[in-house]
Design an enzyme around this catalytic site. Sequence first.
Site, short mmCIF file in Angstrom:
data_model
loop_
_atom_site.label_atom_id
_atom_site.label_comp_id
_atom_site.label_asym_id
_atom_site.label_seq_id
_atom_site.Cartn_x
_atom_site.Cartn_y
_atom_site.Cartn_z
N GLU A 189 -11.76 -9.62 -4.66
CA GLU A 189 -10.37 -9.75 -4.24
C GLU A 189 -10.05 -11.14 -3.72
O GLU A 189 -8.89 -11.50 -3.55
CB GLU A 189 -10.06 -8.73 -3.14
CG GLU A 189 -10.15 -7.30 -3.60
CD GLU A 189 -10.13 -6.32 -2.46
OE1 GLU A 189 -9.18 -5.54 -2.37
OE2 GLU A 189 -11.07 -6.34 -1.64
N CYS A 191 -9.66 -2.27 -10.57
CA CYS A 191 -9.10 -1.09 -9.90
C CYS A 191 -7.76 -1.40 -9.25
O CYS A 191 -7.19 -0.58 -8.55
CB CYS A 191 -10.08 -0.52 -8.89
SG CYS A 191 -10.47 -1.68 -7.57
N ASN A 233 -4.72 -6.53 -7.10
CA ASN A 233 -3.56 -6.56 -6.19
C ASN A 233 -3.75 -7.68 -5.17
O ASN A 233 -2.85 -8.47 -4.89
CB ASN A 233 -3.40 -5.24 -5.45
CG ASN A 233 -3.30 -4.06 -6.38
OD1 ASN A 233 -2.94 -4.23 -7.54
ND2 ASN A 233 -3.61 -2.88 -5.89
N ASP A 234 -4.96 -7.70 -4.59
CA ASP A 234 -5.22 -8.75 -3.60
C ASP A 234 -5.56 -10.07 -4.25
O ASP A 234 -5.13 -11.12 -3.80
CB ASP A 234 -6.35 -8.31 -2.66
CG ASP A 234 -5.82 -7.44 -1.55
OD1 ASP A 234 -4.80 -7.81 -0.96
OD2 ASP A 234 -6.41 -6.38 -1.29
N HIS A 284 0.81 -1.23 0.00
CA HIS A 284 0.00 0.00 0.00
C HIS A 284 0.83 1.26 0.00
O HIS A 284 0.47 2.25 -0.63
CB HIS A 284 -0.99 -0.03 1.16
CG HIS A 284 -2.14 -0.93 0.86
ND1 HIS A 284 -2.24 -2.19 1.38
CD2 HIS A 284 -3.19 -0.75 0.03
CE1 HIS A 284 -3.33 -2.76 0.90
NE2 HIS A 284 -3.93 -1.91 0.08
N ARG A 289 -14.83 3.29 -1.60
CA ARG A 289 -14.73 1.99 -0.93
C ARG A 289 -14.75 2.22 0.58
O ARG A 289 -14.05 3.11 1.07
CB ARG A 289 -13.42 1.32 -1.33
CG ARG A 289 -13.16 0.04 -0.59
CD ARG A 289 -11.94 -0.65 -1.12
NE ARG A 289 -10.71 -0.09 -0.61
CZ ARG A 289 -9.51 -0.52 -0.98
NH1 ARG A 289 -9.40 -1.48 -1.87
NH2 ARG A 289 -8.43 0.00 -0.48
C1 PEP Z 1 -6.69 -4.38 -4.94
O1 PEP Z 1 -6.57 -5.24 -4.07
O2 PEP Z 1 -6.43 -4.58 -6.14
C2 PEP Z 1 -7.15 -3.04 -4.60
C3 PEP Z 1 -7.43 -2.14 -5.51
O3 PEP Z 1 -7.24 -2.73 -3.26
P1 PEP Z 1 -5.93 -2.36 -2.38
O4 PEP Z 1 -4.76 -2.26 -3.30
O5 PEP Z 1 -6.22 -1.09 -1.71
O6 PEP Z 1 -5.86 -3.52 -1.46
MG MG Z 2 -7.33 -4.84 -2.12
#
Ligand code: PEP
Ligand code: MG
Length: 578
Positions: free
Chosen positions: A431, A502, A454-455, A190, A333
């Site tokens: 996710e 996203c 990402n997750d 993050h 979110r």
């Molecule tokens: C993700 O997991 O892709 C996401 C956009 O959320 P974050 O990166 O804030 O966990």
């Molecule tokens: Mg995420």
Amino acid sequence: MKTFMGIAASNGIAIAPAFRLTGLNLSVKKRSIEDPTAEIKRLHAAIDVSKDELLIIKRKALKDLSHPVAEVFQAHIAILADPVFLEKIELMIKQNGVDAAFALQTVVDDYRKHLQATTPDHQTRYRLVDVNDVARRVLGHLLGRPLASSFQADYPVIVVTHELTPSQTVQFSPSLVRGIVSDMGGQTSHAVIMSRGLAIPTVVGLQGALSSIHDGDIVIVNGLTGEVIVNPTDAQRATYTELIKEDQRRNHQLMASKQENVRADKKRLPMIVANIGLPSDVDGALKAGADGVGLFRTEFLFLSSKRLPTENEQFRAYKVVLTQMAGRPVTIRTADVGGDKTLPYLRAATEANPFLGNRAIRLAFSQPDSFRVQLRALLRAAVYGKLSVMFPLVTTLDELKRAKQMMANERAKLTHQHISVGDVRVGIMVETPAVAVLADQFASEVDFMSIGTNDLTQYVMAADRGNQQVADLYQPNNPAVFRLIKTVIGACHDNHISVSVCGEMAADKMAIPILVGMGLDAFSANPRSINKVRCLIKRLNHRKMVTLANKVVTMAGTTNQVEAFVQQAVHNEAQTYK
Ligand code: PEP
Ligand code: MG
């Protein structure tokens, strides 16, 4: 000259002197003093400098961040002006003949012990955190070792640190922090997402950086390749200075280029929306021509505050974003706290696997009062624009139903109190593999989905997104991830709802052609990438991308093999995307 290789995490190149961000050793030894009056004068001088610093920080926070953050520094200034606090320290200097640093430390320690003996409520706990912070600042001056923080570096630097935290990064100003190098971290941790949002070139996972780079060393950070050069030769400096200029020229050209929403093959362009972390990011999103906000990570608002922002503070922040986006869609979110984003003021048990633990919607259910505050603020803000709310890290249908029910309850309460509320579209982040696999079951319960790659990647590949030791296995472009994404897009379209990505994948030139081929409706990327994403998509031939996407999901390879395949297929189109 020494060259290191780390993980390229945020684009761009920077050259500046190193500024090591380390925890300071401010241990205090008792000293007897001869002249208490002079010592009290020294104490006041240290307090005055600290107040001046805090005023500067407060002004900066007001300009760049938000009201709740600025209020924290106002509270710090108030502590320094508290007569009871000052009297206790002065009395100790006078009566015991000890130095100011020892007296200050003793008063703060007594205060801490007193609080620990009682059961502190939230308010007193915040105050203790604040008093400690302020005491460290004054102690730093008394001991001749002023606190190192980005706010206090008044010249451009490369921050060198062991592990970059989101709460550190939120304080960085790109005009002073030109680059970041850290021992630890991965491409989608993050803190890195934040540095990317701030357009600060960053290289992470450079083990040994902190121990081998000294304050003042000249450092080149190449966020495109992962290269870090310490004390470069004159020739290297000249080459990189030229590269920086070229990069700036290219960015200006991109920003200036007129963007129309038609593609070479005349197909409708997907929406290109922005990921933001603070209301102040809206400006950049609008300048980049974003069609809306696809992800407002509200926890960044919480991270930049020393206490939970109140309902009104949150309402104001959401209202600012909706108003400034002037009718464009905005997806907010609910807070994704936990994992690598911990809040000192939200008491949560220490966990062995925080990414698999009490995070995001799970934490919201375990702290329902805070969650309700956020839901109320969102419902009230919805009056000011086109708001979609999404829940992070949903795993089961029960969780989704529970969150929706809580939202309906807060709506009913607000209406009962005659407080205006607006319409809200409700969606989920995809996710977890559980939701991706059962996307068809979830699709009838929501208005939209947004895939958090990402997750999703870390949970599909079982590789911690912030751990450089398994960075090779953290493969967003692995066919396994794409097969799940295809399932989700298909389920959404079968149910006539929209679906976006996203995660950082939305701005990855190797993933974009595949996502276009799968028919993704919206790409949500950091404002800096929006123009590049749009340029690339406009150049892609839709039919060719459908064939490409179909092929990728049948591959049994790795990220590298998928990327090589895509590279070959869209070599010309992707050329301008750096
Ligand atoms: C993700 O997991 O892709 C996401 C956009 O959320 P974050 O990166 O804030 O966990
Ligand atoms: Mg995420």
